[in-house]
Design a protein around this motif. Structure first.
Motif, PDB file in Angstrom:
ATOM      1  N   TYR A  49     -41.375 -40.811  29.564  1.00  0.00           N
ATOM      2  CA  TYR A  49     -40.977 -41.870  30.369  1.00  0.00           C
ATOM      3  C   TYR A  49     -39.210 -41.675  30.784  1.00  0.00           C
ATOM      4  N   TYR A  50     -38.556 -41.327  29.649  1.00  0.00           N
ATOM      5  CA  TYR A  50     -37.165 -41.209  30.048  1.00  0.00           C
ATOM      6  C   TYR A  50     -36.940 -40.151  30.931  1.00  0.00           C
ATOM      7  N   HIS A  77     -45.070 -34.646  38.266  1.00  0.00           N
ATOM      8  CA  HIS A  77     -46.150 -34.812  38.987  1.00  0.00           C
ATOM      9  C   HIS A  77     -47.109 -35.741  37.880  1.00  0.00           C
ATOM     10  N   TYR A  78     -47.148 -34.935  36.838  1.00  0.00           N
ATOM     11  CA  TYR A  78     -48.165 -35.397  35.878  1.00  0.00           C
ATOM     12  C   TYR A  78     -47.547 -36.975  35.342  1.00  0.00           C
ATOM     13  N   ALA A  79     -46.331 -36.729  35.171  1.00  0.00           N
ATOM     14  CA  ALA A  79     -45.968 -38.196  34.520  1.00  0.00           C
ATOM     15  C   ALA A  79     -46.054 -39.349  35.574  1.00  0.00           C
ATOM     16  N   ILE A 105     -49.401 -40.430  35.263  1.00  0.00           N
ATOM     17  CA  ILE A 105     -49.799 -41.148  34.027  1.00  0.00           C
ATOM     18  C   ILE A 105     -49.233 -42.574  34.171  1.00  0.00           C
ATOM     19  N   PHE A 106     -47.754 -42.676  34.513  1.00  0.00           N
ATOM     20  CA  PHE A 106     -47.287 -44.183  34.748  1.00  0.00           C
ATOM     21  C   PHE A 106     -47.882 -44.778  35.871  1.00  0.00           C
ATOM     22  N   THR A 107     -48.241 -44.443  36.849  1.00  0.00           N
ATOM     23  CA  THR A 107     -49.122 -45.127  37.801  1.00  0.00           C
ATOM     24  C   THR A 107     -50.259 -45.586  37.413  1.00  0.00           C
ATOM     25  N   LEU A 108     -51.247 -44.676  36.736  1.00  0.00           N
ATOM     26  CA  LEU A 108     -52.260 -45.218  36.037  1.00  0.00           C
ATOM     27  C   LEU A 108     -52.017 -46.487  35.120  1.00  0.00           C
ATOM     28  N   THR A 128     -56.352 -56.767  41.274  1.00  0.00           N
ATOM     29  CA  THR A 128     -57.004 -55.525  41.729  1.00  0.00           C
ATOM     30  C   THR A 128     -56.015 -54.489  42.100  1.00  0.00           C
ATOM     31  N   SER A 129     -56.331 -53.307  42.030  1.00  0.00           N
ATOM     32  CA  SER A 129     -55.163 -51.961  42.263  1.00  0.00           C
ATOM     33  C   SER A 129     -54.751 -51.997  43.679  1.00  0.00           C
ATOM     34  N   GLU A 130     -53.585 -52.150  43.806  1.00  0.00           N
ATOM     35  CA  GLU A 130     -52.774 -51.998  45.234  1.00  0.00           C
ATOM     36  C   GLU A 130     -53.053 -50.568  45.712  1.00  0.00           C
ATOM     37  N   ARG A 131     -53.165 -49.725  44.915  1.00  0.00           N
ATOM     38  CA  ARG A 131     -52.972 -48.381  45.478  1.00  0.00           C
ATOM     39  C   ARG A 131     -54.470 -47.567  45.805  1.00  0.00           C
ATOM     40  N   GLY A 132     -55.292 -47.973  45.086  1.00  0.00           N
ATOM     41  CA  GLY A 132     -56.639 -47.322  45.192  1.00  0.00           C
ATOM     42  C   GLY A 132     -56.742 -45.623  45.001  1.00  0.00           C
TER      43      GLY A 132
END
Length: 306
Positions: free
Chosen positions: A10-11, A69-71, A74-77, A89-93
């Motif tokens: 996260y840092y 990219h992976y991070a 991960i943090f979006t999920l 509800t998810s704003e992103r889909g």
């Protein structure tokens, strides 16, 4: 690295997004030496340098870009999970990052992607246009989920990727109305000495067209060589020369660019591919693109013989 320290990740992610450690300090409410030390520990656990200094700027290395990219995923999920637990509800889909080769006809790209705009579940689609070689690198770094191309990836590209044949289309010749009037009799012999706008010599279509000219004993007057397919059609719409495009989108080309189709370039076709880092399609939006192409998107759907 047996287990990821998500605090360190996260840092790293925050520093990468902010572009500097000092900016990240304000968000994380930590001192600069603390973050610098934690980043060093994280790089040691990963076993690779993730960030380097260029003057006063921090720049991600190739490995750093892949980890970022992976991070980001991960943090979006993680945010979506929080929203779900709170009953939001998810704003992103679903999200899909698509690379589009600059030589690929843009109307073909649109036909492939268009069904995703109509699905019930919200989808966020990001399109990146670039040269095939650079897009293959982006796939290897997992910065894009797939790329659309007029040529398959080869082992020489150096990337471990997989080709998915989408279909092929015959190629036809188009021109602005005033120019088209001159070349309607005795087609295609009348094209000898005609002004042409051609794709550049590094494209698959250009190699096929050069062979077609030789076979038909046509000597074209090359007005311009244009790599970007949309720009080439814009030149053609202005009457700068005759141009070639897939027959399967002929009606769109004539309507959108105000041009006329003179006739087919017999024996010339363009093939289209989706290229991914995985053989099996796990991403639902990628699967939707492949399924759409396999259900009659193109006028010729026989797979090329290997």
């Amino acid at each position: 690295m047996e287990r990821i320290n998500y605090q360190h990740l996260y840092y790293f992610w925050t520093v990468s997004k902010q572009g500097s450690i000092s900016a990240a300090c304000e968000i994380l409410h930590l001192a600069q030496p603390t973050i610098s030390a934690q980043l060093a520990v994280f790089e040691q656990s990963v076993g690779a340098k993730l960030i380097r200094k260029e003057g006063r700027k921090l720049v991600l290395t190739d490995t750093g870009r892949a980890v970022f990219h992976y991070a980001d995923e991960i943090f979006t999920l993680g945010r979506e999970m929080t929203h779900m637990l709170k009953g939001r509800t998810s704003e992103r889909g679903l999200r899909l990052n698509i690379g589009i080769s600059d030589a690929l006809p843009k109307l073909i790209a649109y036909r492939l992607i268009a069904p995703l705009l109509k699905i019930a579940e919200p989808a966020q689609i990001q399109c990146l246009e670039d040269k095939t070689e650079r897009l293959l690198t982006e796939i290897g770094l997992h910065n894009i989920d797939m790329m659309l191309s007029d040529v398959p990836a080869t082992p020489a590209s150096g990337a471990r990727v997989f080709n998915h044949f989408l279909g092929e289309s015959a190629v036809a010749i188009f021109a602005a109305p005033e120019l088209a009037k001159r070349y309607q009799q005795d087609f295609p012999r009348c094209l000898n000495g005609a002004p042409f706008l051609l794709p550049t010599t590094n494209t698959a279509l250009r190699r096929s067209l050069d062979q077609w000219f030789d076979t038909q004993q046509i000597s074209p007057v090359i007005q311009a060589e244009v790599e970007d397919s949309a720009l080439l059609k814009t030149f053609g719409a202005a009457g700068a020369g005759l141009f070639f495009s897939p027959h399967t989108v002929a009606s769109e080309i004539q309507r959108q660019y105000g041009t006329q189709m003179l006739g087919p370039a017999a024996g010339v076709s363009e093939r289209f591919y989706a290229i991914t880092a995985q053989r099996r399609m796990k991403h639902p939006l990628v699967s939707a693109i492949l399924e759409n192409a396999q259900h009659g998107l193109f006028d010729l759907l026989n797979k090329p013989k290997v």
